[in-house]
Write an enzyme that holds these catalytic residues in place. Structure first.
Site, PDB file in Angstrom:
ATOM      1  N   ARG B 267       0.965  -1.059   0.031  1.00 25.84           N
ATOM      2  CA  ARG B 267       0.095  -0.030   0.134  1.00 25.84           C
ATOM      3  C   ARG B 267       0.687   1.423  -0.064  1.00 25.84           C
ATOM      4  NH1 ARG B 267       0.677   1.872   5.520  1.00 25.84           N
ATOM      5  NH2 ARG B 267       0.340   0.129   7.124  1.00 25.84           N
ATOM      6  N   HIS B 271      -1.938   3.737   6.317  1.00 27.57           N
ATOM      7  CA  HIS B 271      -2.915   2.691   6.761  1.00 27.57           C
ATOM      8  C   HIS B 271      -4.205   3.206   6.396  1.00 27.57           C
ATOM      9  CE1 HIS B 271      -5.501  -0.058   8.908  1.00 27.57           C
ATOM     10  NE2 HIS B 271      -5.822   0.752   9.845  1.00 27.57           N
ATOM     11  N   TYR B 281       7.432   4.509  11.231  1.00 31.14           N
ATOM     12  CA  TYR B 281       7.543   3.288  10.996  1.00 31.14           C
ATOM     13  C   TYR B 281       8.203   2.544   9.908  1.00 31.14           C
ATOM     14  CZ  TYR B 281       2.991   2.671   9.395  1.00 31.14           C
ATOM     15  OH  TYR B 281       1.877   2.849   8.769  1.00 31.14           O
TER      16      TYR B 281
END
Lengths: 325, 368
Positions: B267, B271, B281
């Protein structure tokens, strides 16, 4: 008419509905050839075939998902959760999914599922078999919670539950399964969901209860009658939604109430009944509402059940207290 | 890299398959590396698939912008997953049942949900979930894994009704750690029910990398625990996803039971747009690294080479999509405000006493 135990009445109701509607199907752990761990589905697979009554892998959540998926394909599933203590494994399917579907799809889909499950104390089961967890489901919008206290109601309520077009959880008290027999019509009949019953008429104090506590309340009422206290016993039969009209009517009639449940004080639906009475009938009350419930501990070790479970004696004492307030 | 031929691809569809190497047809540059695996697609169908993928990318870009403007609510980005999402949905039939996760809105729209309703779902309006009887789908599932156990039930229903259809459901790499993930594939396997279970392995479950979910080398191999075929496919390769899904459908409809398909994809971006920031992250450069594998670039090169695609064609699709989105947003804007009394009315077939009281209470309030 035939003399039936509560569990025979349940089997009879299941057979009636399997016969009536080919979309009714039953499944769960050991409900097929074995006929269920309590024999509730005894003979049904033999009579109606393995396509209608079948075993599943051992996974409650999977059983819940299976019911939802089958309902979407037009079936009327009657899955069994072997013991209500195992409902935690399937809480998402029951209240996170099934109970919400009609709402979340704006009334364009519905899931006519009846989750059957045994529960209740007094038969010395191992851990997490007997817990009274009806309060958890009763707090969830979109699902009805039905708890019969006798064979006649069990059959009529279960038939109603299966014909209802919304999800229902049907809780069967294990101690009541075979503890007495009663006349039950052999043909199909219904007992309406959401309607309480006056099990015993009385004029001084109303005992509002459900499940195994109905028998205890009747025992207490018979004893108290000899003391000149007339007790009306109301069996809720459906604990969600509550039958507000019957509850208010009995309070208006007697002016004194004791709410009785087998569940812990912080659980069950007793507090809900009490708050409805406070809101709707407080001016009819001659005394504070009494409550009989189990202690707020984890459900007891088998050997301690008798000291822990509420019984007729607890109900008598509480009724006297309220009567003499 | 896998060097299958078509026959060997068939052998992957077996409960005893233990070959989980990645099926690929087009490489990153759009070169046909396994011509023997080419699915039976007409030129027209390939152009349609490319059109769907471009449509989805533009839908993603516009959804992001509309979310930033406050004109959309919940949105889970889909960029990068066009092959995984659009090629798989293209390989299934209209009467197959779709149980999507929350990131699977493009498949829902291609399966028949009007775009304006997808936008209403994003905003949090019940009208987004009012599906015509003919739309064989549920709204996007928020509880990760629930769609899997429900898919097992739908699959069994299809089998019992003797329908020649399948249920298709999707989860992510993180979702493959859920109990319901395993129960779903195991139930479907136990009942030999026709389900296609997708794991779209995009590498990240919010901030948690795929490697933290499990030490299993592939996610496809989790099928072994259910005794069903598991196939890993290059999820950035539309032809590979289409070929494998098509075959899975044939396998399931023929009565052989379910199939688990892992699409290895990515992706681009966060998110969801609800405050997630992948730079916190993800290793630096990973987004660029995956951008090179972009399914749209790869398929564009392949089709352009064959003379089936051009910049003009793509621009026309982009223009059309933007217009479609504009119209859908406008339509969504016209939806009347939701009423609590309507919610109360859709709780049960017959309102209970307490609900009836509340209906009256809210109707009185709403009429003021």
């Amino acid at each position: 008419m035939a003399q039936m135990t509560l569990i025979q009445a349940i089997t009879d109701a299941l057979a009636c509905e399997l016969e009536r509607d080919e979309n009714v199907i039953m499944f769960g752990e050991d409900v097929g050839k074995n006929g269920g761990v309590f024999r509730a589905t005894q003979g049904l697979q033999e009579q109606f075939g393995v396509d209608r009554v079948f075993d599943t892998p051992l996974a409650e959540s999977g059983i819940g998902g299976l019911a939802i998926g089958l309902a979407l394909e037009g079936y009327r599933p009657v899955p069994e959760i072997q013991f209500l203590g195992f409902v935690f494994e399937v809480m998402d399917s029951v209240v996170g999914q099934a109970a919400r579907t009609r709402y979340r799809m704006g009334g364009t889909r519905n899931l006519p599922i009846v989750f059957r499950s045994p529960f209740g104390g007094g038969v010395h089961t191992p851990e997490l078999h007997s817990d009274n967890l009806e309060g958890l489901i009763a707090q969830s919008p979109g699902i009805k919670v039905v708890i019969p206290s006798n064979p006649y109601d069990a059959k009529g309520l279960l038939i109603s539950a299966i014909r209802d077009n919304d999800p229902v959880i049907f809780l069967e008290h294990m101690k009541l399964y075979r503890s007495f027999r009663e006349e039950v019509p052999e043909e199909a009949y219904t007992v309406p969901l959401g309607k309480a019953a006056i099990t015993r008429e009385g004029t001084d104090v109303s005992v509002i209860t459900y499940g195994a506590m109905v028998r205890e309340a009747v025992k207490a009422a018979e004893k108290l009658e000899k003391e000149g206290i007339s007790v009306e016993v109301v069996d809720l039969r459906t604990v969600s939604p509550l039958d507000i009209e019957t509850i208010v009517a009995t309070v208006q009639k007697t002016g004194r109430v004791v709410v009785v449940q087998e569940a812990q004080r912080q659980a069950g639906v007793g507090a809900m009944v009490m708050s409805e009475i406070s809101e709707r009938a407080i001016l009819h009350l001659e005394a504070p509402i009494g409550r009989v419930a189990a202690p707020d501990t984890v459900f007891p070790f088998g050997q301690a059940e008798n000291d822990w479970l509420p019984n007729a004696k607890d109900i008598e004492d509480k009724v006297r207290e309220v009567y003499n307030f | 890299m896998a060097t299958y031929n078509k026959l060997e691809l068939d052998s992957l569809f077996s409960a005893t398959n233990t070959d989980f190497s990645m099926v690929q047809i087009l490489d990153e540059t759009g070169k046909l590396v396994h011509p023997e695996l080419m699915p039976d697609m007409t030129d027209e169908e390939m152009v349609e698939l490319m059109t769907d993928m471009v449509w989805s990318r533009i839908l993603h870009e516009r959804s992001t912008a509309l979310n930033r403007q406050g004109r959309l609510g919940f949105y889970a980005p889909t960029a990068g997953q066009e092959a995984s999402q659009l090629a798989s949905i293209k390989a299934i039939e209209k009467d197959d049942v779709l149980l999507p996760g929350y990131r699977d809105v493009p498949q829902l729209v291609k399966h028949g949900l009007p775009l304006s309703q997808a936008f209403l779902w994003s905003r949090g309006h019940v009208a987004g979930n009012i599906y015509p009887e003919s739309l064989q789908a549920l709204p996007p599932q928020i509880i990760i894994g629930a769609q899997y156990v429900q898919a097992a039930g739908v699959a069994l229903g299809l089998k019992k009704r003797d329908k020649k259809n399948v249920v298709v459901t999707y989860t992510g790499d993180g979702g493959s750690s859920q109990g319901d993930f395993y129960e779903g594939i195991n139930f479907a396997g136990s009942f030999k029910a026709p389900g296609i279970f997708f794991i779209q392995n995009n590498g990240w479950a919010i901030s948690t990398p795929r490697s933290v979910q499990t030490q299993a080398v592939t996610l496809a191999q989790k099928a072994v625990a259910a005794g069903i075929p598991g196939i890993q496919v290059d999820g950035m390769d539309p032809l590979a996803v289409y070929a494998v899904t098509k075959k899975a459908r044939e396998y399931a409809v023929a009565g052989n039971g379910p199939v688990l398909i892992e699409t290895v994809c990515f992706r681009y971006g966060p998110h969801t747009l609800s405050g997630d920031d992948p730079t916190r992250y993800q290793p630096e450069g990973i987004q660029d690294e995956w951008a090179k594998k972009d399914p749209i670039i790869r398929f564009r090169n392949f089709l352009t080479e064959k003379g089936l695609w051009s910049q003009e064609k793509e621009e026309a699709v982009i223009e059309r999509t933007k217009e479609e989105i504009k119209a859908a947003i406008k339509e969504a804007d016209q939806q009347p405000k939701q009423k609590v009394s309507d919610f109360l009315k859709s709780m049960f077939e017959e309102p209970t006493y307490i609900i009836e009281e509340q209906i009256q209470q809210f109707e009185a309030k709403e009429s003021k």
